[in-house]
Scaffold this motif. Structure first.
Motif, PDB file in Angstrom:
ATOM      1  N   UNK A   1       4.414  78.850  39.087  1.00 50.71           N
ATOM      2  CA  UNK A   1       4.558  77.588  38.191  1.00 50.71           C
ATOM      3  C   UNK A   1       4.261  77.772  36.809  1.00 50.71           C
ATOM      4  N   UNK A   2       4.961  77.128  35.862  1.00 52.93           N
ATOM      5  CA  UNK A   2       4.550  77.122  34.238  1.00 52.93           C
ATOM      6  C   UNK A   2       4.849  78.569  33.735  1.00 52.93           C
ATOM      7  N   UNK A   3       5.577  79.326  34.597  1.00 52.61           N
ATOM      8  CA  UNK A   3       5.737  80.666  33.865  1.00 52.61           C
ATOM      9  C   UNK A   3       7.428  81.001  33.698  1.00 52.61           C
ATOM     10  N   UNK A   4       7.454  81.791  32.651  1.00 52.37           N
ATOM     11  CA  UNK A   4       8.996  82.197  32.493  1.00 52.37           C
ATOM     12  C   UNK A   4       9.573  83.102  33.218  1.00 52.37           C
ATOM     13  N   UNK A   5      10.792  83.204  33.643  1.00 50.63           N
ATOM     14  CA  UNK A   5      11.570  83.967  34.447  1.00 50.63           C
ATOM     15  C   UNK A   5      13.025  84.299  34.026  1.00 50.63           C
ATOM     16  N   UNK A   6      13.659  85.130  34.260  1.00 50.44           N
ATOM     17  CA  UNK A   6      15.101  85.548  33.973  1.00 50.44           C
ATOM     18  C   UNK A   6      15.704  84.206  35.002  1.00 50.44           C
ATOM     19  N   UNK A   7      16.476  83.715  34.628  1.00 54.12           N
ATOM     20  CA  UNK A   7      17.167  82.317  35.506  1.00 54.12           C
ATOM     21  C   UNK A   7      18.720  82.733  35.418  1.00 54.12           C
ATOM     22  N   UNK A   8      19.240  82.325  36.609  1.00 57.37           N
ATOM     23  CA  UNK A   8      18.545  81.461  37.801  1.00 57.37           C
ATOM     24  C   UNK A   8      17.923  82.644  38.987  1.00 57.37           C
TER      25      UNK A   8
ATOM     26  N   UNK B   1      18.109  69.900  36.489  1.00 55.84           N
ATOM     27  CA  UNK B   1      17.066  69.461  37.712  1.00 55.84           C
ATOM     28  C   UNK B   1      15.667  69.701  37.553  1.00 55.84           C
ATOM     29  N   UNK B   2      14.946  69.724  38.335  1.00 54.57           N
ATOM     30  CA  UNK B   2      13.425  69.663  38.104  1.00 54.57           C
ATOM     31  C   UNK B   2      12.930  71.078  38.272  1.00 54.57           C
TER      32      UNK B   2
ATOM     33  N   UNK C   1      12.290  74.163  30.636  1.00 53.07           N
ATOM     34  CA  UNK C   1      13.044  74.605  29.583  1.00 53.07           C
ATOM     35  C   UNK C   1      14.066  75.840  29.906  1.00 53.07           C
ATOM     36  N   UNK C   2      15.199  76.032  29.303  1.00 57.97           N
ATOM     37  CA  UNK C   2      15.997  76.912  29.213  1.00 57.97           C
ATOM     38  C   UNK C   2      16.438  77.564  27.934  1.00 57.97           C
ATOM     39  N   UNK C   3      15.941  79.023  27.877  1.00 54.11           N
ATOM     40  CA  UNK C   3      16.458  79.510  26.467  1.00 54.11           C
ATOM     41  C   UNK C   3      17.186  80.882  26.501  1.00 54.11           C
ATOM     42  N   UNK C   4      17.882  81.188  25.267  1.00 49.65           N
ATOM     43  CA  UNK C   4      18.790  82.211  25.427  1.00 49.65           C
ATOM     44  C   UNK C   4      17.866  83.295  24.500  1.00 49.65           C
ATOM     45  N   UNK C   5      17.320  84.546  25.140  1.00 50.46           N
ATOM     46  CA  UNK C   5      16.449  85.507  24.302  1.00 50.46           C
ATOM     47  C   UNK C   5      17.241  86.759  24.568  1.00 50.46           C
TER      48      UNK C   5
ATOM     49  N   UNK D   1      23.248  79.489  39.528  1.00 46.13           N
ATOM     50  CA  UNK D   1      23.325  79.436  38.001  1.00 46.13           C
ATOM     51  C   UNK D   1      23.880  78.015  37.884  1.00 46.13           C
ATOM     52  N   UNK D   2      24.992  77.600  38.478  1.00 45.52           N
ATOM     53  CA  UNK D   2      25.497  76.025  38.342  1.00 45.52           C
ATOM     54  C   UNK D   2      24.335  75.334  38.402  1.00 45.52           C
ATOM     55  N   UNK D   3      23.750  75.038  39.766  1.00 44.64           N
ATOM     56  CA  UNK D   3      22.901  74.142  40.070  1.00 44.64           C
ATOM     57  C   UNK D   3      21.484  74.086  39.400  1.00 44.64           C
ATOM     58  N   UNK D   4      21.041  75.284  39.024  1.00 45.71           N
ATOM     59  CA  UNK D   4      19.651  75.313  38.456  1.00 45.71           C
ATOM     60  C   UNK D   4      19.948  75.123  36.599  1.00 45.71           C
TER      61      UNK D   4
END
Length: 233
Positions: free
Chosen positions: A123-130, A191-192, A196-200, A148-151
């Motif tokens: 929780x509350x940590x950054x990860x490569x998504x999805x 969704x929940x 946040x989502x970011x491009x890095x 990728x579509x859902x998250x």
């Protein structure tokens, strides 16, 4: 050569892939390492805390080995998500999960997400998504495209490519790491699951970063470095 997921040396292994891994489902059901009433009681408590939890079907990893041809074979047994969820709060269920993750990229940058505060892991940590679990009866590559579509609310530009298999000792899961080219960068999380989502770029991933994400940095840098020239075409 076998990599036993319960062996102390297993977390040090990363298997690079030249083709998708094979998932072989055994006929024997997963047998918990503790009494089932402990698991059921803990699961009920977790669901009271987070009603969004669902006890869907998942795979327990029995073992992983290289196949000698640029791939890997993952031996699994069927069980349900509660075996993993209760392990995360200290119940020794003996569960070893099978996850699917992606380095999703666009124009030389990769997608990262800040996990929600009520996520069962990291929780509350950054990860490569999805990211998600490999669901029984669904191809892992198809599953990560769906995630990728859902998250993240965006579509894949091409089919997911499996690059590596590695073990995450923090949450006791084997992970299949994919490459996903995106049609466009995402907007707000749909969704929940992500705050946040970011491009890095693959060098400057935000902190706090999950332990699994640190393991994926080498994979991400290889993928983004090799793919940057193709994303704009």
């Amino acid at each position: 050569m076998s990599e036993n997921p319960h062996h102390a040396n297993a977390p040090q292994r990363l298997i690079w892939l030249r083709r998708p891994p094979r998932i072989l489902v055994g006929t024997d059901a997963f047998v918990p390492a503790c009494e089932t009433h402990l698991i059921d009681d803990a699961w009920s408590e977790l669901c009271q805390r987070n009603p969004k939890l669902s006890d869907g079907p998942v795979f327990h990893v029995v073992g992983v080995h290289r196949d000698g041809h640029g791939g890997a074979t993952i031996h699994v047994a069927r069980t349900t998500y509660r075996m993993n969820a209760v392990r995360l709060i200290g119940i020794q269920s003996g569960f070893v999960g099978l996850g699917t993750r992606a380095v999703a990229h666009w124009n030389g940058k990769c997608l990262v997400g800040l996990r929600a505060a009520n996520c069962a892991s990291y929780p509350n940590q950054w990860e490569f998504a999805p990211a998600g679990s490999v669901e029984p009866d669904e191809d892992a590559a198809v599953g990560i495209e769906r995630e990728l579509l859902e998250e993240c609310g965006v579509q894949a530009k091409s089919r997911a490519i499996a690059h590596a298999v590695f073990f995450d000792p923090v949450v006791a899961t084997w992970e299949i790491a994919h490459e996903l080219a995106m049609m466009q960068p995402p907007d707000a999380p749909p969704n929940w699951e992500y705050q946040k989502l970011e491009m890095v770029d693959a060098v400057h991933v935000p902190e706090p970063m999950s332990a699994c994400t640190r393991q994926m940095l080498e994979i991400a840098r290889r993928i983004v470095g090799n793919s940057a020239a193709h994303d704009t075409h």
